[in-house]
Scaffold this motif. Structure first.
Motif, short mmCIF file in Angstrom:
data_model
loop_
_atom_site.label_atom_id
_atom_site.label_comp_id
_atom_site.label_asym_id
_atom_site.label_seq_id
_atom_site.Cartn_x
_atom_site.Cartn_y
_atom_site.Cartn_z
N ARG A 8 0.84 -1.20 0.00
CA ARG A 8 0.00 0.00 0.00
C ARG A 8 0.88 1.26 0.00
N LYS A 34 2.32 5.00 0.77
CA LYS A 34 2.51 5.60 2.10
C LYS A 34 2.56 7.12 2.00
N TYR A 65 -4.43 3.70 0.37
CA TYR A 65 -3.09 4.03 0.86
C TYR A 65 -3.10 4.21 2.37
N ASP A 66 -1.89 4.20 3.00
CA ASP A 66 -1.77 4.38 4.45
C ASP A 66 -1.19 5.75 4.77
N HIS A 67 -1.66 6.31 5.89
CA HIS A 67 -1.00 7.51 6.45
C HIS A 67 0.10 7.01 7.38
N VAL A 68 1.32 7.52 7.22
CA VAL A 68 2.43 7.09 8.09
C VAL A 68 3.03 8.30 8.78
#
Ligand code: NAD
Ligand code: TDX
Length: 332
Positions: free
Chosen positions: A201, A203, A265-268
């Motif tokens: 995914r 980031k 998508y991921d929030h990092v």
């Protein structure tokens, strides 16, 4: 003698520059590159051996630099440690390559009276607020935020001092964020594209409101060639193509162009000291040197870049796992 010495020509922008310069008829190009983690030797495959040569070595090696500068008319200095996130983990190679390397080249150029062009970044100006109508110009005060941008700012100031104090024949360009083929997959756009291709995914740092002013690498390099042709000695030119986009928009566009749901998508963890917005006013380059961008539609330039990564998996696959492992260790 004759020809062009291109430092950092095995990296992203340098590789594209060498290919463009040779295609435009440049008769002799020598690349000096230390082949660090950021380089890919295969990016320079297939070039005419009668007109192109790769020398493996550092811009901090004064003896080697002196010999190579003596043997060329023009030096175009791309070599640098270029990634902000790496500069936050370990600034030391940034100080060495970006400051000492530039100093070493300037001393050689000064001794041999050669033409020098210095490649730099808009990050030397710090950042702008999202709601600020202002854009960077050549007279914006320097205000860098990260060890990377501070080292680039320092290198620009060395060039200015060598022009004024020693009459070195130099120009400087400060460009906004580049995208296109051969970009290292640690950088934002190719990282997300290769994540999707590898089933990972994408980031996004923090909320993704940060704005970058995107320009295709070919347009950056066409501007550099134009400055070499007609730029005034001692001058700085900003290079940008009116391509402001926030990171969230870009990540969602990548996903959509690659046939994925736009929210996959991921929030990092956000970058420390993360600059909010960069924006370039390139009026001087446009009016004085008649440069105009050839890539006017970001979406089609991005689609072509995605295709390049899809078709050149052997170029990026060997470094994907290690690149993502470095990010994972930092929670990104
Ligand atoms: P990159 O990291 O892809 O390539 C850098 C190259 O320099 C690599 O091939 C590396 O091996 C080489 N290098 C590193 N240390 C060296 C040393 N000591 N001696 C010789 N070679 C060395 O970087 P890039 O994105 O192609 O950036 C090139 C230049 O453009 C840099 O000066 C950068 O600051 C500037 N710039 C980049 C952008 C961008 O969006 N990528 C925008 C504006 C300006
Ligand atoms: O995985 C990511 N997720 C994310 O949200 C990465 C790698 C980045 N980002 C964000 C950080 C930035 O706001 O995307 C934006 C772009 O990041 P980078 O590709 O690391 O570029 P940036 O830090 O803006 O710097 C680039 O442009 C100016 C180049 O790397 C520099 O060399 C150049 O000077």
């Amino acid at each position: 003698m004759g020809g062009m010495l291109v430092t950092g020509g095995a990296g992203f922008i340098g590789t594209n520059f060498v290919r463009l310069a040779l295609a435009q008829g440049q008769d002799r190009v020598t690349v000096l590159d230390a082949l660090t983690y950021a380089a890919n030797r295969s990016s320079l495959d297939g070039l005419d051996p009668d007109r192109f040569r790769l020398v493996e070595g550092s811009v901090c090696d004064a003896e080697l630099v002196d010999r190579l500068v003596a043997d060329h008319d023009t030096v175009v200095h791309f070599a640098a440690e270029s990634h902000n996130d790496n500069s936050l983990r370990d600034p030391s190679p940034f100080i060495q390559t970006n400051l000492v390397g530039t100093y070493t080249l300037l001393e050689a150029v000064r001794r041999h009276g050669r033409r020098y062009h210095h490649i730099s970044t808009d990050e030397v100006y710090g950042d702008l607020e999202l709601d600020d109508p202002a854009r960077f110009t050549e007279s914006t005060p320097y205000n860098p935020s990260s060890p990377y941008s501070a080292s680039k700012a320092g290198s620009d100031l060395l060039v200015r001092a060598w022009v004024r104090s020693f009459g070195v024949q130099a120009t400087i360009s400060n460009c906004s964020n580049n995208y296109g083929p051969y970009q290292h997959i640690e950088k934002f756009i190719p990282r997300q594209v290769t994540n999707v291709l590898a089933g990972i995914r994408p980031k996004l740092y923090g909320a993704g409101a940060n704005v970058r002013d995107w320009i295709h690498v070919t347009d950056h390099n066409l501007a550099v060639l134009r400055i070499l042709e007609a730029g005034r000695i001692g001058e700085t030119y900003l290079i940008g193509a009116d391509g402001e986009k926030d990171n969230r928009t870009v990540i969602e566009l990548i996903l959509t162009l690659m046939g994925q749901p736009a929210d996959a998508y991921d929030h990092v963890t956000d970058r420390a000291g993360h600059d909010m917005r960069y924006a370039i006013d390139a009026s001087k380059l446009r009016t004085e040197l008649g440069w105009e961008p050839t890539y006017r539609d970001f979406e089609s330039g991005l689609a072509a870049t995605i295709d390049w990564y899809r078709e050149n998996e052997s170029w990026w696959r060997p470094i994907k796992e290690a690149t993502e492992a470095r990010y994972a260790a930092a929670g990104q």
